[in-house]
Design a protein around this motif. Structure first.
Motif, PDB file in Angstrom:
ATOM      1  N   LEU A 102     -27.561  10.449  27.076  1.00 36.39           N
ATOM      2  CA  LEU A 102     -27.910  11.804  26.639  1.00 36.39           C
ATOM      3  C   LEU A 102     -26.857  12.316  25.661  1.00 36.39           C
ATOM      4  O   LEU A 102     -25.665  12.303  25.960  1.00 36.39           O
ATOM      5  N   TYR A 103     -27.317  12.769  24.493  1.00 39.98           N
ATOM      6  CA  TYR A 103     -26.440  13.364  23.487  1.00 39.98           C
ATOM      7  C   TYR A 103     -26.737  14.859  23.422  1.00 39.98           C
ATOM      8  O   TYR A 103     -27.906  15.266  23.345  1.00 39.98           O
ATOM      9  N   GLN A 104     -25.707  15.672  23.452  1.00 43.13           N
ATOM     10  CA  GLN A 104     -25.900  17.122  23.451  1.00 43.13           C
ATOM     11  C   GLN A 104     -26.474  17.606  22.134  1.00 43.13           C
ATOM     12  O   GLN A 104     -27.167  18.619  22.085  1.00 43.13           O
ATOM     13  N   SER A 105     -26.212  16.859  21.056  1.00 41.61           N
ATOM     14  CA  SER A 105     -26.740  17.207  19.748  1.00 41.61           C
ATOM     15  C   SER A 105     -26.997  15.927  18.973  1.00 41.61           C
ATOM     16  O   SER A 105     -26.364  14.887  19.226  1.00 41.61           O
ATOM     17  N   LEU A 106     -27.917  15.975  18.024  1.00 39.68           N
ATOM     18  CA  LEU A 106     -28.202  14.796  17.198  1.00 39.68           C
ATOM     19  C   LEU A 106     -26.995  14.377  16.372  1.00 39.68           C
ATOM     20  O   LEU A 106     -26.886  13.227  15.960  1.00 39.68           O
ATOM     21  N   SER A 107     -26.092  15.321  16.138  1.00 37.79           N
ATOM     22  CA  SER A 107     -24.927  15.021  15.312  1.00 37.79           C
ATOM     23  C   SER A 107     -23.755  14.465  16.115  1.00 37.79           C
ATOM     24  O   SER A 107     -22.742  14.069  15.540  1.00 37.79           O
ATOM     25  N   ASP A 108     -23.874  14.427  17.452  1.00 41.60           N
ATOM     26  CA  ASP A 108     -22.776  13.914  18.282  1.00 41.60           C
ATOM     27  C   ASP A 108     -22.688  12.399  18.170  1.00 41.60           C
ATOM     28  O   ASP A 108     -23.711  11.706  18.099  1.00 41.60           O
ATOM     29  N   ASN A 109     -21.462  11.908  18.151  1.00 43.86           N
ATOM     30  CA  ASN A 109     -21.240  10.465  18.062  1.00 43.86           C
ATOM     31  C   ASN A 109     -20.911   9.836  19.402  1.00 43.86           C
ATOM     32  O   ASN A 109     -20.634   8.643  19.477  1.00 43.86           O
ATOM     33  N   LYS A 110     -20.929  10.645  20.470  1.00 44.19           N
ATOM     34  CA  LYS A 110     -20.612  10.128  21.792  1.00 44.19           C
ATOM     35  C   LYS A 110     -21.564  10.733  22.811  1.00 44.19           C
ATOM     36  O   LYS A 110     -21.802  11.937  22.817  1.00 44.19           O
ATOM     37  N   ALA A 111     -22.115   9.888  23.667  1.00 44.65           N
ATOM     38  CA  ALA A 111     -23.023  10.367  24.711  1.00 44.65           C
ATOM     39  C   ALA A 111     -22.262  11.136  25.770  1.00 44.65           C
ATOM     40  O   ALA A 111     -21.060  10.928  25.979  1.00 44.65           O
ATOM     41  N   LEU A 112     -22.968  12.016  26.461  1.00 45.56           N
ATOM     42  CA  LEU A 112     -22.361  12.809  27.525  1.00 45.56           C
ATOM     43  C   LEU A 112     -22.136  11.955  28.764  1.00 45.56           C
ATOM     44  O   LEU A 112     -22.952  11.092  29.101  1.00 45.56           O
ATOM     45  N   ASP A 113     -21.029  12.208  29.437  1.00 45.56           N
ATOM     46  CA  ASP A 113     -20.816  11.590  30.740  1.00 45.56           C
ATOM     47  C   ASP A 113     -21.750  12.255  31.748  1.00 45.56           C
ATOM     48  O   ASP A 113     -22.028  13.459  31.656  1.00 45.56           O
ATOM     49  N   ASP A 114     -22.250  11.461  32.713  1.00 52.57           N
ATOM     50  CA  ASP A 114     -23.215  11.991  33.680  1.00 52.57           C
ATOM     51  C   ASP A 114     -22.698  13.224  34.411  1.00 52.57           C
ATOM     52  O   ASP A 114     -23.473  14.104  34.785  1.00 52.57           O
ATOM     53  N   SER A 115     -21.400  13.296  34.621  1.00 52.82           N
ATOM     54  CA  SER A 115     -20.833  14.406  35.388  1.00 52.82           C
ATOM     55  C   SER A 115     -20.525  15.638  34.539  1.00 52.82           C
ATOM     56  O   SER A 115     -20.069  16.650  35.071  1.00 52.82           O
ATOM     57  N   THR A 116     -20.781  15.571  33.231  1.00 55.26           N
ATOM     58  CA  THR A 116     -20.474  16.701  32.347  1.00 55.26           C
ATOM     59  C   THR A 116     -21.312  17.924  32.723  1.00 55.26           C
ATOM     60  O   THR A 116     -22.540  17.852  32.841  1.00 55.26           O
ATOM     61  N   ARG A 117     -20.656  19.061  32.933  1.00 55.53           N
ATOM     62  CA  ARG A 117     -21.332  20.308  33.273  1.00 55.53           C
ATOM     63  C   ARG A 117     -21.951  20.920  32.016  1.00 55.53           C
ATOM     64  O   ARG A 117     -21.330  20.932  30.947  1.00 55.53           O
TER      65      ARG A 117
END
Length: 415
Positions: A102-117
């Motif tokens: 899961l990427y918070q934005s299309l412009s992000d270069n790193k996926a979110l960690d599962d535990s990210t709030r």
């Protein structure tokens, strides 16, 4: 873009509508699965992708872009983490959540960690609008095995998205020069192609864009390189980041396209028609064959070493048996040796009274096998040997201190 007049803030399911459309924006009854959004909640917009490109949503918002959808934030279970959001998106889209990113934005270069709030209230949170959605990347096999049960709500009439497409323009070259692009849009410039920037899955790097163009063009050659423009001296690095949602990325303007070059892999310069998937399958088969070969070689080596150990063990056992046999033979040979008994002082007893006993005098020499026994003489038992005298007569001779005998054990073969 839809205006505020066509996008009410609190209309049934919250989807934009115009006159003539029903309240849910789909031309039908409001879906029971999407509750009315209260002022304290909002929608979360999202796009689906595999590593190969965009994936259609089962619940699209627009008729001219079926890759974007949205959910009510209140449907994501607490705690509000990346994992919770991923699980719900996969649930309604009929996808397995394993091996997803899961990427918070299309412009992000790193996926979110599962535990990210994540914050689902207010605009600063993920997926606040259709032009800034979250991106969910799922495994290709997961998309192929997609559940059909999620399509319980039919999309009948959808709005058109009034959004100007943003393209990445590129020019295709093989090893000999310009080649016809499969995404060509200008008949006067067939080597110029383009792809929708929103179709490129994150992370937006040169490697990701190159791989997407390769699949879009069906390029089956090798040594594929991506250049920032037609005048570049060197290829871009795979890790180079691209801002495909800005107005400054390479290939943003049709007159300044990026360049992709590949070698066909043939001696006559003709295009290689082999499908990329077939190449991957062949390479995977070759890798598996190598692994199998190494495994078989390891098995043969192990079997050979085991056989050598067993052979060594058998040889050791045979050697041990032979040594024991030789030792026993030596003992038997020693037992077959004569023991010379010299009478140093004769006892006064007259042994001749019993013919089974030798008559002895001082100095007599007898030969015996050295095996002690007990025999009677005149009703009395004495310790004795069965011995042979110098004349060849075999009879008993006494032993012990009372006989005043001394024995010298000499190895003399009677044979």
């Amino acid at each position: 873009m839809p205006t505020e007049e066509t996008r009410p803030m609190d209309g049934s399911d919250g989807k934009p509508y115009t006159k003539g459309f029903s309240e849910d924006g789909r031309g039908g009854t409001k879906p029971a699965s999407i509750p009315e959004v209260k002022p304290r909640h909002r929608y979360i917009y999202y796009r689906l992708y595999t590593k190969d490109g965009p994936l259609e949503s089962d619940h699209p918002i627009y008729s001219n872009d079926r890759f974007i959808s949205r959910i009510a934030s209140i449907l994501v279970r607490p705690p509000h983490t990346a994992a919770s959001l991923t699980r719900y998106l996969c649930k309604i889209e009929g996808l397995e959540h394993r091996q997803s990113a899961l990427y918070q934005s299309l412009s992000d270069n790193k996926a979110l960690d599962d535990s990210t709030r994540l914050s689902f209230r207010g605009t600063p949170g993920p997926g606040p609008s259709d032009i800034d959605p979250v991106a969910l990347i799922v495994d290709t096999r997961t998309a192929e095995n997609r559940s059909k049960a999620s399509k319980s709500v039919e999309s009948q009439k959808l709005l058109e998205w009034d959004y100007e497409p943003r393209y990445v323009y590129y020019r295709v070259y093989d090893y000999d020069g310009g080649a016809v692009s499969k995404t060509s849009f200008d008949e006067d410039d067939p080597s110029l192609g383009r792809v929708n920037a929103l179709s490129v899955p994150p992370p937006h790097t040169a490697s990701c864009l190159k791989n997407f163009i390769i699949r879009s063009e069906g390029i089956s050659g090798h040594n594929v390189q991506l250049f920032e423009d037609e005048g570049s001296e060197s290829a871009m690095k795979d890790s180079d980041a691209l801002t495909l949602l800005s107005d400054t990325f390479p290939g943003f303007i049709a007159d300044q396209p990026i360049a992709i070059m590949y070698e066909s892999g043939t001696t006559n310069g003709s295009a290689n028609k082999e499908d990329p998937n077939e190449i991957q399958i062949r390479e995977l088969g070759e890798a598996l064959a190598q692994i199998k070969k190494k495994f078989e070689e390891a098995n043969l080596t192990h079997a050979r070493e085991l056989a050598e150990v067993r052979e060594g063990w058998e040889k050791a056992k045979e050697t041990h048996k032979r040594e024991i046999s030789e030792a026993l033979s030596t003992i038997r040979q020693l037992q077959a040796k004569a023991i010379e008994v010299i009478v140093l002082k004769c006892h006064l007893l007259d042994w001749s009274a019993d013919t089974r006993w030798h008559s002895m005098k001082t100095g007599d020499i007898f030969y015996t096998d050295g095996i002690s026994m007990r025999e009677k003489w005149c009703r009395t038992e004495f310790d004795c040997y069965l011995a042979t005298n110098s004349l060849g007569k075999q009879a008993f001779v006494g032993k012990g201190d009372y006989m005043h005998l001394a024995t010298l054990f000499l190895t003399r073969n009677l044979s």
